[in-house]
Write a protein that holds these residues in place. Structure first.
Motif, PDB file in Angstrom:
ATOM      1  N   TYR A 176       0.946  -1.238  -0.196  1.00 27.74           N
ATOM      2  CA  TYR A 176       0.023  -0.051  -0.058  1.00 27.74           C
ATOM      3  C   TYR A 176       0.879   1.282   0.035  1.00 27.74           C
ATOM      4  CZ  TYR A 176      -3.367   3.357   1.496  1.00 27.74           C
ATOM      5  OH  TYR A 176      -4.287   4.868   1.666  1.00 27.74           O
ATOM      6  N   LYS A 177       1.987   1.237   0.820  1.00 33.90           N
ATOM      7  CA  LYS A 177       2.734   2.366   1.049  1.00 33.90           C
ATOM      8  C   LYS A 177       3.529   2.608  -0.181  1.00 33.90           C
ATOM      9  CE  LYS A 177       1.291   4.651   4.274  1.00 33.90           C
ATOM     10  NZ  LYS A 177       0.521   5.895   3.880  1.00 33.90           N
ATOM     11  N   CYS A 178       4.072   1.361  -1.015  1.00 36.19           N
ATOM     12  CA  CYS A 178       4.723   1.602  -2.146  1.00 36.19           C
ATOM     13  C   CYS A 178       3.926   2.315  -3.191  1.00 36.19           C
ATOM     14  CB  CYS A 178       5.131   0.203  -2.739  1.00 36.19           C
ATOM     15  SG  CYS A 178       6.694  -0.384  -1.931  1.00 36.19           S
ATOM     16  N   VAL A 179       2.523   1.843  -3.252  1.00 33.51           N
ATOM     17  CA  VAL A 179       1.705   2.684  -4.308  1.00 33.51           C
ATOM     18  C   VAL A 179       1.455   4.140  -3.954  1.00 33.51           C
ATOM     19  CG1 VAL A 179      -0.514   2.477  -5.217  1.00 33.51           C
ATOM     20  CG2 VAL A 179       0.645   0.226  -4.839  1.00 33.51           C
ATOM     21  N   LYS A 180       1.317   4.293  -2.564  1.00 33.32           N
ATOM     22  CA  LYS A 180       0.744   5.601  -2.320  1.00 33.32           C
ATOM     23  C   LYS A 180       2.011   6.418  -2.080  1.00 33.32           C
ATOM     24  CE  LYS A 180      -2.960   7.541  -0.114  1.00 33.32           C
ATOM     25  NZ  LYS A 180      -4.132   7.734  -0.820  1.00 33.32           N
TER      26      LYS A 180
ATOM     27  N   ARG B  76      10.426   0.099  -6.565  1.00 32.06           N
ATOM     28  CA  ARG B  76       9.048   0.129  -6.452  1.00 32.06           C
ATOM     29  C   ARG B  76       8.581  -1.219  -6.850  1.00 32.06           C
ATOM     30  NH1 ARG B  76       6.000   4.438  -5.266  1.00 32.06           N
ATOM     31  NH2 ARG B  76       7.334   5.934  -6.351  1.00 32.06           N
ATOM     32  N   GLY B  77       9.152  -1.450  -8.184  1.00 29.88           N
ATOM     33  CA  GLY B  77       8.610  -2.794  -9.083  1.00 29.88           C
ATOM     34  C   GLY B  77       9.216  -4.149  -8.070  1.00 29.88           C
TER      35      GLY B  77
ATOM     36  N   GLY C 292       4.448  -6.606 -10.109  1.00 30.77           N
ATOM     37  CA  GLY C 292       5.510  -5.739  -9.996  1.00 30.77           C
ATOM     38  C   GLY C 292       6.300  -5.242 -11.386  1.00 30.77           C
ATOM     39  N   ALA C 293       5.963  -6.064 -12.193  1.00 37.47           N
ATOM     40  CA  ALA C 293       6.671  -5.860 -13.550  1.00 37.47           C
ATOM     41  C   ALA C 293       6.313  -4.612 -14.188  1.00 37.47           C
ATOM     42  CB  ALA C 293       6.573  -6.974 -14.347  1.00 37.47           C
TER      43      ALA C 293
END
Lengths: 74, 178
Positions: free
Chosen positions: A31-35, B36-37, B25-26
């Protein structure tokens, strides 16, 4: 019964609720990676939301236990 | 400060979404967001595989990929009840699969392996009646809390991947507009 990965379920019948901890951690990280705009802030923000989820679940469980006990006494 | 991509070319958003579904993630990797990926992909795959390890491979239970024993049981029930479900109704009988399938082809592969997996040689067949002993059942279903937790892990992994699919496609479209 011996445990065969993927074939048998994990023998954690007594401690199944502890499995919610890694699930909460995974949810927090993704969630935090996206946000978050920057990945540098992800570890700190994920730790905060992870602790919030865990404390929230513990409080909800305690409140529900209290309600159950109260209803049992009536 | 930002881990924003340094690329000049950005792939189209639908392609990013498709790749993000194929490999969790790709989609981010495709638009140049490596950290991030990798973080999203590894976390989602860990949750999904963790779910399979907790509840067994049969926590992935699609309405369309069945073992021969399941098909025979379904047909027998349909014959008794005279009710034939269409594919959508079948899916609504097992709604968790919608979430699980969002984790990508890994869910379909796990389902296929689960229904066709032979019993380990050390374990004797548990089925006592003749029909279920002759039809292949695949891996056994688990029960109770561990089945629920395994299903929850895999479905949550899929839904988190949906979040990542939407976000990576959105970021790709934003890059293209610049």
């Amino acid at each position: 019964m011996s445990y065969t990965p993927f074939w048998n379920p994990l023998p954690v019948w007594q401690y199944w609720y502890l499995l919610l901890i890694p699930l909460s951690l995974g949810i927090s990280i993704v969630y935090k990676c996206v946000k978050c705009h920057s990945m540098k802030s992800v570890p700190r923000e994920a730790a905060v939301i992870f602790m919030t989820i865990i404390i929230g679940m513990v409080l909800a469980a305690a409140a529900l236990m209290g309600v159950t006990r109260l209803l049992e006494q009536r | 400060m930002s881990s924003a991509p340094e690329r000049s070319y950005s792939p189209p958003a639908p392609l990013v979404a498709l790749v993000a579904w194929l490999i969790p993630g790709a989609g981010y990797l495709l638009i140049g967001q490596r950290a991030r990926g990798l973080t999203v992909g590894i976390t989602i795959l860990c949750l999904f595989i963790g779910g399979l390890l907790i509840g067994g491979i049969r926590v992935i239970d699609s309405p369309w990929i069945e073992s021969p024993a399941q098909t025979a049981e379904r047909l027998r029930r349909e014959e008794i009840s005279k009710v034939h479900l269409n594919p959508l109704q079948s899916l609504l009988q097992k709604p968790w699969f919608i979430g699980q399938a969002l984790a990508g082809p890994i869910a379909l592969i796990a389902n296929k392996i689960g229904v066709s997996w032979e019993r380990p040689a050390a374990t004797p067949p548990a089925a006592t009646d003749r029909d279920s002993a002759t039809l292949r059942e695949g891996a056994p279903f688990s029960h109770s809390r561990v089945y629920e937790i395994g299903t929850l892990y895999t479905a949550v992994a899929g839904m988190l991947n949906l979040l990542a699919i939407i976000d990576s496609a959105y970021r790709a479209s934003n890059q293209n507009q610049r």
